[in-house]
Design an enzyme around this catalytic site. Sequence first.
Site, PDB file in Angstrom:
ATOM      1  N   SER A 170       0.795  -1.246  -0.015  1.00 43.72           N
ATOM      2  CA  SER A 170      -0.012   0.020   0.002  1.00 43.72           C
ATOM      3  C   SER A 170       0.646   1.238  -0.055  1.00 43.72           C
ATOM      4  O   SER A 170       0.348   2.432  -0.105  1.00 43.72           O
ATOM      5  CB  SER A 170      -0.941  -0.156   1.313  1.00 43.72           C
ATOM      6  OG  SER A 170      -0.198  -0.006   2.519  1.00 43.72           O
ATOM      7  N   ASP A 296       2.122  -6.397   9.829  1.00 46.20           N
ATOM      8  CA  ASP A 296       3.332  -6.117  11.022  1.00 46.20           C
ATOM      9  C   ASP A 296       2.949  -6.785  12.026  1.00 46.20           C
ATOM     10  O   ASP A 296       3.850  -6.735  13.063  1.00 46.20           O
ATOM     11  CB  ASP A 296       3.386  -4.604  11.060  1.00 46.20           C
ATOM     12  CG  ASP A 296       4.421  -3.966   9.927  1.00 46.20           C
ATOM     13  OD1 ASP A 296       4.849  -4.853   9.061  1.00 46.20           O
ATOM     14  OD2 ASP A 296       4.762  -2.960   9.729  1.00 46.20           O
ATOM     15  N   ASN A 319       2.660 -11.077   1.490  1.00 41.40           N
ATOM     16  CA  ASN A 319       3.448  -9.810   1.311  1.00 41.40           C
ATOM     17  C   ASN A 319       4.585  -9.656   2.343  1.00 41.40           C
ATOM     18  O   ASN A 319       5.561  -8.892   2.026  1.00 41.40           O
ATOM     19  CB  ASN A 319       2.703  -8.518   1.460  1.00 41.40           C
ATOM     20  CG  ASN A 319       1.655  -8.261   0.136  1.00 41.40           C
ATOM     21  OD1 ASN A 319       1.705  -8.833  -0.480  1.00 41.40           O
ATOM     22  ND2 ASN A 319       1.018  -7.126   0.328  1.00 41.40           N
ATOM     23  N   LYS A 323       9.192  -8.021   3.224  1.00 40.22           N
ATOM     24  CA  LYS A 323       9.430  -7.016   3.993  1.00 40.22           C
ATOM     25  C   LYS A 323      10.578  -6.760   4.489  1.00 40.22           C
ATOM     26  O   LYS A 323      11.425  -7.316   3.504  1.00 40.22           O
ATOM     27  CB  LYS A 323       8.545  -7.512   5.390  1.00 40.22           C
ATOM     28  CG  LYS A 323       7.033  -7.419   5.172  1.00 40.22           C
ATOM     29  CD  LYS A 323       6.592  -5.892   5.052  1.00 40.22           C
ATOM     30  CE  LYS A 323       4.942  -5.826   5.191  1.00 40.22           C
ATOM     31  NZ  LYS A 323       4.695  -4.824   5.083  1.00 40.22           N
TER      32      LYS A 323
END
Length: 423
Positions: A170, A296, A319, A323
């Site tokens: 995002s 997260d 996703n 990271k």
Amino acid sequence: MTTDKLTIIPPGHPLTGRVSPPGSKSITNRVLLLAGLAKGTSRLTGALKSDDTRYMADALRAMGVTVDEPDDTTFVVTSSGELTQPEAPLFLGNAGTATRFLTAALALGKGRYVVDGDEHMRKRPIKPLVDALNALGVKADAPTGCPPVTIDATGQFASHRVVIDAGLSSQYVSALLMVGACASDPFEIELAGAEIGARGYVDLTLSAMRAFGATVTQPTSASWRIAPTGYTAADYHIEPDASAATYLWAAEVLTGGAIDIGTATADFTQPDAKSQAYMAQFPNMPAEIDGSQMQDAIPTLAVLAAFNRTPVRFVGIENLRVKECDRIRALSTGLNNIRDGLATEEGDDLVIASDPDLAGQTLPADIDTFADHRIAMSFALAGLKIAGITILDPGCVAKTYPAYWNALASLGVEYAGTDGGTL
């Protein structure tokens, strides 16, 4: 933290006390940039001072913005509203927010800019954002699809409408939204498909933009229209970091304690706060948890799930592979170091073979953090119940929560360092 490894000593009692989490990293880096793009002086209070936010602040300084730090939680930003060409490439470590947000913002400058990072950042994708900038008439290049990125900016866009693939992050949308208010004409952003990683972070972006004078409308769930208002300097108070709060919430339920973080869960606007509802169900967390909108928080939930009464499958977390490290692999590796078979990767799902009887055992395990702050902080939770858990490179928590180890110590947690002594 100077030691190269840290062994958690299980406290053997409920953790109780008060700990104030640091300010939100996500919000701090958004408002730092917006203050840098605004004319005048902005005072940002409750801010996070960590590696990630210092990279952003230093980059702004390198481009002619004055960023003062009168105390440990305040930035005072004074800007002409323009980002001048720096003398050297902007080095942003492994700060994803700073890297992506600045890559877009530099299109507003004039001249050549280079955005770079460390070895980990150079593996994190940025191609969708670079492609979007090129579609807007900005000359941007990232040969590997990851940083470094070179931007040759003219201070304007040839087009004011762009379609962006936000499936990976995002942050690509947030980056374009923030620069859109500085365009010469109304600026339109549309998603390529309905998929977007952690949409709640776009809401954080919009809220911050509006606080600095932007006007944004959303014609559809997959499009935004930003008026060419520019930004006005503002005073802004930053809420505590919800991602940091997850470790304290988990420590509370895992030890049966009572930890006051000074902010009610309902008062958080960050997406990771949604994870507290799952923690509240411990040790009866659901069989499946969709992590797509609280990415997260997944390392925290995954380690907590190891002590659940029944297995937990985490979905919607693909996703996490892009990271600070491949967090799915890091979580499965760490959990299986504790006990073989404790975690299984099934495609991009992570399945935890929960076992409450892990608590109280001695299971020596060195946890490779892969230089990832969230892996270090989440696996510290396992050490609250299992003896022998050793965190390698504990200093990596400085990325977002420099005082993390001190925070746990204030609740009664003790550690053994490289010399085997208690710290």
